[in-house]
Enzyme design. Structure first.
Site, short mmCIF file in Angstrom:
data_model
loop_
_atom_site.label_atom_id
_atom_site.label_comp_id
_atom_site.label_asym_id
_atom_site.label_seq_id
_atom_site.Cartn_x
_atom_site.Cartn_y
_atom_site.Cartn_z
N LYS A 80 1.63 -26.91 -33.10
CA LYS A 80 2.21 -26.20 -31.95
C LYS A 80 1.12 -25.94 -30.90
CE LYS A 80 5.03 -22.07 -30.91
NZ LYS A 80 5.56 -20.78 -31.44
N SER A 155 10.57 -20.25 -30.81
CA SER A 155 9.83 -20.96 -29.80
C SER A 155 9.14 -22.24 -30.31
CB SER A 155 8.75 -20.04 -29.21
OG SER A 155 7.79 -19.69 -30.18
N SER A 179 10.14 -17.35 -34.60
CA SER A 179 9.85 -18.62 -33.92
C SER A 179 9.51 -19.77 -34.85
CB SER A 179 8.72 -18.43 -32.91
OG SER A 179 9.20 -17.79 -31.76
#
Lengths: 487, 96
Positions: A80, A155, A179
């Site tokens: 990420k 997210s 997330s």
């Protein structure tokens, strides 16, 4: 042998150690898969192909010599883009950090590199990890591999979509209010949020420091255990990182959950907004756990209904303080067309941040401002204490708690963008674990309307081994996690 | 309800420039979000201490060992503007 991109992390690790495949072959297979699919899915903000192949060659040398070989040696992973990678752009999917190259690696990256893992690239996310759909990326939205017109959740939507589509066998994400777990659920993969303090946050770009944790995505609980094993443990550069010993997680995957006390929190199952199809799949999963010999009991977490409100005060408050560092002076986007210091500061932040980040900075600044601090921020912190107490009591009676990870299946792109609070309600089942600092995992548990439904298993602080054991036992008798989207 | 002046005041505290459209949008959206937050008043928090973090740690100590630092050019590599190994900023004090 199945196609290389269809291998689980554990399967690939075995073949690598047996020298039946090389890391270069494996890495190339995933890079080709990314090349073929990511134009449509947009899971990656950056693909580091040259670096990946170089790391793969080094891993192959290690494997050949048989030295320092770990289960992750030669395994390609997606990261990420909120996790700092030395000299490699780390954007947080924000204009503010579009050209930022960190001078250091996050601790988790150092540990993955020491283990011999390969980095495929950086994955898309809601800007600064604020969002539940990956639509708040400043660059582009990511699409759900199960239905390209739907969001992958967020997210960490890029990491979840990458694993779901076979573009990586594993990935790292971060979870501040769900997330990792919510996109894992919406994309039919495993996602684990460790206990607060289990994994170092050094080099994780800060959103809400009392809630943020880095954790793994994978196809199976076993693979998630291997990834967690590599990144967990104390770090002198993060004083909130715990010295609690890290157990051998895969050794705990016995498949045995007879007599385990599994709590079903009534407030979660009866929550307004729970989709009936999701509830039905969840109920079947609970039945399956009962058949495996677990003892199912109802429990109450009475302050659940305050969770979303408390979270959306505390997280923006912390974010408004953390994001004060983006001033256009030291790094990041900088507005230059003025010689006035204040105007430069205002406009740097006006043009560098996107709408959701601005909304949360505004909300956080408001609840911390004079006259509102006690009514909002302090009240939210007291409610946070009550939510933590709810879990303490529940874990006196239960070993783990289960519920759906998200009240709905994946929603359409654009569907919730105009109403921020509707978007926030996606996190109703995941937020409480962050507020209490406990661990949780989402695993594939079935389908509703042809879309994946995740089962969330929550454990007490530092009980990752227990939730992994339940997840693994469930996956031994189900095949939801082996089902792939048609792409 | 939040009015326009409050939005502007908060934006100034946060040093966040906003367009006129954003001022109006955030006035509506923050008002709506804060209405949902009102539910917190229903919680009985008597005798409850605020919880600021969920780490179970207090006073973490370690040896203070010197280690290598970063060369200035590495730390300045991301700087929007620099001069003589310093970050260059707009004038803070005005000439009178």
């Amino acid at each position: 042998m199945s196609a290389l991109h269809e291998l689980t992390l554990s399967e690939a690790a075995t073949l690598l150690r047996q020298r039946q495949i090389s890391s270069v072959e494996l890495t190339r297979a995933f890079l080709e898969r990314i090349e073929a699919l990511d134009r449509r899915l947009r899971a990656f903000t950056l693909v580091t192909a040259d670096l990946a192949l170089q790391q793969a060659q080094e891993a192959d040398q290690r494997l050949q010599r048989g030295e320092q070989v770990t289960p992750l040696t030669g395994i390609p992973l997606a990261i990420k883009d909120v996790i700092c990678t030395k000299d490699i752009p780390t954007t947080c999917s924000s204009r503010m950090l579009e050209h930022f190259r960190p001078p250091f690696n996050a601790t988790v990256m150092e540990r993955l590199q020491a283990a011999g893992a390969v980095m495929l690239g950086k994955t898309n996310m809601d800007e600064f990890a604020m969002g539940s759909s990956t639509e708040h990326s400043a660059f582009f939205p990511t699409h759900n591999p199960w239905d390209l017109e739907r969001t992958p959740g967020g997210s960490s939507g890029g990491s979840a979509a990458a694993v779901a589509a076979g573009m990586a066998p594993g990935a790292l994400g971060s979870d501040t209010g769900g997330s990792i777990r919510q996109p894992a659920a919406l994309c039919n993969v495993v996602g684990l949020k460790p206990t607060y303090g289990r994994v170092s946050r050094f080099g994780l770009v800060a959103f809400a420091s009392s809630l943020d944790q880095i954790g793994p995505f994978a196809r199976t609980a076993r693979d998630a255990a291997l990834l967690l094993q590599a990144i967990a443990g104390p770090d002198p550069r993060d004083s909130t990182c715990s010295a609690t010993p890290v157990p051998d997680y895969t050794a705990e995957l016995t498949g045995e959950i007879r007599g385990l006390r599994i709590g079903v929190p009534v407030e979660y199952w009866e929550a307004p907004g729970m989709d009936p199809g999701v509830a039905r799949v969840g109920q079947e999963a609970v039945n399956r756990l009962r058949e495996l010999g677990a003892e199912i009991r109802e429990v109450s977490l009475p302050h659940t209904r305050y969770g979303v409100a408390a979270y959306y005060i505390i997280a923006p408050a912390e974010a408004s303080a953390n994001l004060a560092r983006y001033d256009g002076v030291k790094y990041g986007y900088s507005y230059r067309d003025t010689s006035d210091m204040w105007e430069a500061l205002d406009k740097t932040r006006q043009y560098g941040f996107g709408p959701e980040v601005k909304r949360r900075i505004m909300l956080g600044t408001y609840v911390l401002s004079a006259g509102y601090y006690d009514a909002y921020y302090k009240q939210a912190q007291k409610v946070r204490a009550l939510i933590a107490q709810d879990f303490e009591r529940a874990f006196e009676q239960c070993d783990v708690l289960v519920s759906p990870s998200s009240p709905t299946v994946a929603f359409k792109l654009g569907e919730k963008l105009s109403d921020p609070y509707q978007m926030y309600l996606n996190d109703v089942f995941t937020i409480p674990a962050n507020l209490a600092g406990i661990c949780g995992i989402s695993i594939p548990s079935g389908f509703s309307e042809g879309l994946p439904v995740g089962l969330q298993i929550l454990g007490n602080a530092f009980a990752e081994a227990t939730i992994l054991r339940v997840a693994d036992a469930f996956q031994r008798v189900t095949d939801y996690h082996t089902q792939r989207p048609a792409l | 309800m939040i009015d326009r002046e409050t939005v502007l005041h908060i934006a100034q505290l946060a040093r966040l420039g906003l367009s006129d459209e954003e001022v109006e949008l955030f006035r509506q959206q923050l008002s709506s979000i804060l209405e949902h937050m009102a539910i917190l008043r229903e919680a009985d928090v008597s005798g409850v201490s605020p919880l600021a973090h969920a780490s179970r740690l207090t006073n973490v100590m370690r040896e203070d060992e010197p280690g290598p630092s970063y060369p200035p050019e590495v730390l300045l590599a991301n700087a929007p503007d620099q001069e003589e190994q310093c970050l260059k900023v707009n004038a803070v004090l005005e000439e009178s």
